[in-house]
Design an enzyme around this catalytic site. Sequence first.
Site, mmCIF file in Angstrom:
data_model
loop_
_atom_site.group_PDB
_atom_site.id
_atom_site.type_symbol
_atom_site.label_atom_id
_atom_site.label_comp_id
_atom_site.label_asym_id
_atom_site.label_seq_id
_atom_site.Cartn_x
_atom_site.Cartn_y
_atom_site.Cartn_z
ATOM 1 N N ASP A 60 5.588 0.543 -13.101
ATOM 2 C CA ASP A 60 5.662 0.336 -14.488
ATOM 3 C C ASP A 60 5.940 -1.348 -14.801
ATOM 4 O OD1 ASP A 60 8.133 0.618 -12.881
ATOM 5 O OD2 ASP A 60 9.353 -0.049 -14.740
ATOM 6 N N LEU A 61 6.690 -2.011 -13.643
ATOM 7 C CA LEU A 61 6.691 -3.448 -13.825
ATOM 8 C C LEU A 61 5.314 -4.185 -13.944
ATOM 9 C CD1 LEU A 61 9.824 -4.243 -11.995
ATOM 10 C CD2 LEU A 61 9.663 -3.612 -14.034
ATOM 11 N N ARG A 71 8.101 4.716 -5.735
ATOM 12 C CA ARG A 71 6.886 3.562 -5.893
ATOM 13 C C ARG A 71 6.147 3.605 -7.293
ATOM 14 N NH1 ARG A 71 5.533 2.315 -0.500
ATOM 15 N NH2 ARG A 71 5.458 0.229 -1.100
ATOM 16 N N PRO A 72 7.082 3.362 -8.260
ATOM 17 C CA PRO A 72 6.709 3.072 -9.650
ATOM 18 C C PRO A 72 5.782 1.879 -9.820
ATOM 19 C CG PRO A 72 8.919 2.694 -9.782
ATOM 20 C CD PRO A 72 8.590 3.373 -8.346
ATOM 21 N N ASP A 118 12.301 -3.361 5.307
ATOM 22 C CA ASP A 118 11.099 -2.954 6.391
ATOM 23 C C ASP A 118 11.761 -2.969 7.603
ATOM 24 O OD1 ASP A 118 8.299 -4.241 4.309
ATOM 25 O OD2 ASP A 118 9.505 -2.595 4.200
ATOM 26 N N ARG A 128 -1.654 2.123 -0.854
ATOM 27 C CA ARG A 128 -0.805 2.066 -2.278
ATOM 28 C C ARG A 128 -0.979 0.569 -2.597
ATOM 29 N NH1 ARG A 128 3.060 2.337 -5.205
ATOM 30 N NH2 ARG A 128 4.090 0.228 -5.841
ATOM 31 N N LYS A 130 0.651 -8.754 7.578
ATOM 32 C CA LYS A 130 -0.044 -7.481 6.799
ATOM 33 C C LYS A 130 0.260 -7.722 5.315
ATOM 34 C CE LYS A 130 2.180 -3.409 6.414
ATOM 35 N NZ LYS A 130 2.147 -2.830 4.781
ATOM 36 N N ASN A 131 1.465 -7.878 4.981
ATOM 37 C CA ASN A 131 2.051 -8.071 3.460
ATOM 38 C C ASN A 131 1.494 -9.354 2.797
ATOM 39 O OD1 ASN A 131 2.685 -5.419 3.833
ATOM 40 N ND2 ASN A 131 4.887 -5.935 3.844
ATOM 41 N N ARG A 173 -0.948 2.021 10.679
ATOM 42 C CA ARG A 173 -1.274 1.121 9.451
ATOM 43 C C ARG A 173 -0.715 -0.173 9.448
ATOM 44 N NH1 ARG A 173 2.261 3.279 5.374
ATOM 45 N NH2 ARG A 173 1.637 1.430 4.385
ATOM 46 N N CYS A 231 5.040 7.304 -1.806
ATOM 47 C CA CYS A 231 4.808 7.806 -0.417
ATOM 48 C C CYS A 231 6.116 8.056 0.233
ATOM 49 C CB CYS A 231 4.257 6.527 0.283
ATOM 50 S SG CYS A 231 5.623 5.029 -0.009
HETATM 51 C C1 EPZ Z 1 6.293 -4.484 -0.916
HETATM 52 O O1 EPZ Z 1 5.997 -3.372 -1.540
HETATM 53 C C2 EPZ Z 1 5.767 -4.272 0.367
HETATM 54 N N1 EPZ Z 1 4.514 -3.851 0.648
HETATM 55 C C3 EPZ Z 1 6.621 -3.250 1.314
HETATM 56 O O2 EPZ Z 1 6.535 -3.151 2.516
HETATM 57 C C4 EPZ Z 1 8.174 -3.878 1.246
HETATM 58 O O3 EPZ Z 1 9.097 -2.636 1.589
HETATM 59 C C5 EPZ Z 1 8.381 -3.936 -0.397
HETATM 60 O O4 EPZ Z 1 7.415 -4.946 -0.815
HETATM 61 C C6 EPZ Z 1 10.085 -4.446 -0.587
HETATM 62 O O5 EPZ Z 1 10.212 -6.022 0.271
HETATM 63 C C7 EPZ Z 1 3.480 -4.920 0.740
HETATM 64 O O6 EPZ Z 1 3.820 -6.106 0.444
HETATM 65 C C8 EPZ Z 1 2.222 -4.341 0.826
HETATM 66 P P1 EPZ Z 1 8.541 -3.707 -4.606
HETATM 67 P P2 EPZ Z 1 6.215 -3.070 -3.182
HETATM 68 O O7 EPZ Z 1 7.649 -3.497 -5.793
HETATM 69 O O8 EPZ Z 1 5.701 -4.063 -3.619
HETATM 70 C C9 EPZ Z 1 10.760 -0.820 -7.619
HETATM 71 C C10 EPZ Z 1 5.896 -2.109 4.742
HETATM 72 O O9 EPZ Z 1 6.602 -1.250 5.348
HETATM 73 N N2 EPZ Z 1 9.441 -1.247 -8.565
HETATM 74 O O10 EPZ Z 1 8.928 -4.887 -4.274
HETATM 75 O O11 EPZ Z 1 5.645 -1.722 -3.496
HETATM 76 C C11 EPZ Z 1 10.536 0.034 -6.618
HETATM 77 O O12 EPZ Z 1 10.717 1.340 -6.788
HETATM 78 C C12 EPZ Z 1 5.918 -2.025 3.105
HETATM 79 O O13 EPZ Z 1 5.321 -3.044 5.015
HETATM 80 C C13 EPZ Z 1 9.976 -0.616 -9.743
HETATM 81 O O14 EPZ Z 1 10.579 0.095 -10.146
HETATM 82 O O15 EPZ Z 1 7.533 -3.138 -3.392
HETATM 83 C C14 EPZ Z 1 11.517 -0.365 -5.321
HETATM 84 O O16 EPZ Z 1 12.660 0.150 -5.598
HETATM 85 C C15 EPZ Z 1 6.854 -0.579 2.662
HETATM 86 N N3 EPZ Z 1 8.716 -0.623 -10.542
HETATM 87 C C16 EPZ Z 1 11.770 -2.023 -5.546
HETATM 88 O O17 EPZ Z 1 11.139 -2.349 -7.177
HETATM 89 C C17 EPZ Z 1 7.643 -1.434 -10.078
HETATM 90 O O18 EPZ Z 1 6.716 -1.226 -11.091
HETATM 91 C C18 EPZ Z 1 11.078 -2.998 -4.658
HETATM 92 O O19 EPZ Z 1 9.618 -2.361 -4.512
HETATM 93 C C19 EPZ Z 1 7.691 -1.989 -8.931
HETATM 94 C C20 EPZ Z 1 8.378 -1.713 -8.071
#
Ligand code: EPZ
Length: 418
Positions: free
Chosen positions: A124-125, A121-122, A305, A92, A22-23, A397, A116
């Site tokens: 900002d990055l 889920r910010p 996950d 998302r 999926k990812n 999902r 969610c």
């Molecule tokens: C991806 O989400 C995955 N989703 C998530 O899988 C997975 O849990 C996550 O990566 C971590 O491995 C998809 O790939 C579609 P992140 P993503 O940005 O990109 C912080 C599932 O169950 N952050 O790596 O949203 C954030 O708050 C889903 O399949 C910021 O601070 O995750 C978190 O603490 C759930 N600012 C950390 O980074 C930002 O701009 C990791 O989030 C972005 C993220």
Amino acid sequence: MDKYKISGGRRLEGCVRIQTAKNSVLPILAAAVLTDGAVTVLNVPDITDVRNMVKILCRLGCRAAYRGDDIVIDSSCADNCEIPRALAHELRSSVFLLGSVISRFHRARIAYPGGCDIGLRPVDLHLTGLKRLGVEITESNGYITCSCKKLVGNEIMLDCPSVGATENLMLAAVRAEGETVIKNAAREPEIEDLQNFLNSMGAKVCGAGSGTVRIEGVSRLGGSVYQPIADRIEAGTFLIAAAMCGGNIELEGINAENLSSLLHKLRENGCKLRIKNDKIYFRSDKRPVSVKSIETQPYPGFPTDLQAQMTALCCVSSGNSIVTENLFETRFKYVPELRRMGADITVVDRCAFVRGVEKLRGAVTVANDLRGGAALVIAALAAEGESEVLGISHIDRGYSRFEYKLASLGAAIERAGT
Ligand code: EPZ
């Protein structure tokens, strides 16, 4: 509202083919907007998140057609750069489209994807990185509006190795002027998969998986026919289910390298594992031995996950465990539901303190997110007696044909309406 009805206590035996990840599929579908050429993504899992992403692509003016399990996307007629609130909230991962829509149209407007059930889920990055590439961004009444004269390559240092931010910036940079270097990039296998897909369209991306991704901008991209990697989280979910129920299963079509942190923990649990090419052979004939500590980390650490599923396994292991969730703020919402089944878990801040019990007992539980829902299902499979898991639209999902695959391994599970 569908639910699962489950009779617990059966061992799992047999072979399961793992779905396409999926990812990986979600950012690859978003990348299809970058080209006028036809993009075919092979063996796409039949899951809600993918269907919603296709819906959004069509909203942008792309044409999408299912051909059996494959999806063909033609973005040559794409003419809309706005993703409305309803669609952005439903998925998302629609935020991944920011990078490809800006790259194509030099403007984009997307409703803030928002949080969610697992955390804030910010984004900002994502936005800071896009600004480094020359994008002007305003945020007002729940919408993110972006525009640029052109995208210019630059060096970007991510404060944390965000998967989504890494992928979004790769998509924005592939057609930018000059070179982009993304430092402290996420290393997940899905990032390398996206790199390989982009290069199959004629992009020049390298370094994915190393923590530093380099993108040499190109003026145009062609079409592609692409098979994304297998879903390591689905595979891990089945392995943990077999560890909880006892059993002897074989997973087909999975790269065990992408799951090594879980395999290491399952061996600590006393499970027997053998790897041969794209197969994982798993055997467990006795109660799992507790793993003392599980800490979720960015790849190659233990995947967040699989945190809920692993916590469920700790609930029936012999001894105590501490599970620490380091990535998301509220990823223990499934715990009260496990307690209803007799689990002995106490959550303090980001830690779950688990005392293993001999057996969980069947109960009616409610899923409120994708992976927490999967954990409730595998706990019910291992429990004594009858269970129901409600809210399984969350599970739909990310897991295609979940009940069929589990039933093919001998589980007593069926879908019913509520
Ligand atoms: C991806 O989400 C995955 N989703 C998530 O899988 C997975 O849990 C996550 O990566 C971590 O491995 C998809 O790939 C579609 P992140 P993503 O940005 O990109 C912080 C599932 O169950 N952050 O790596 O949203 C954030 O708050 C889903 O399949 C910021 O601070 O995750 C978190 O603490 C759930 N600012 C950390 O980074 C930002 O701009 C990791 O989030 C972005 C993220």
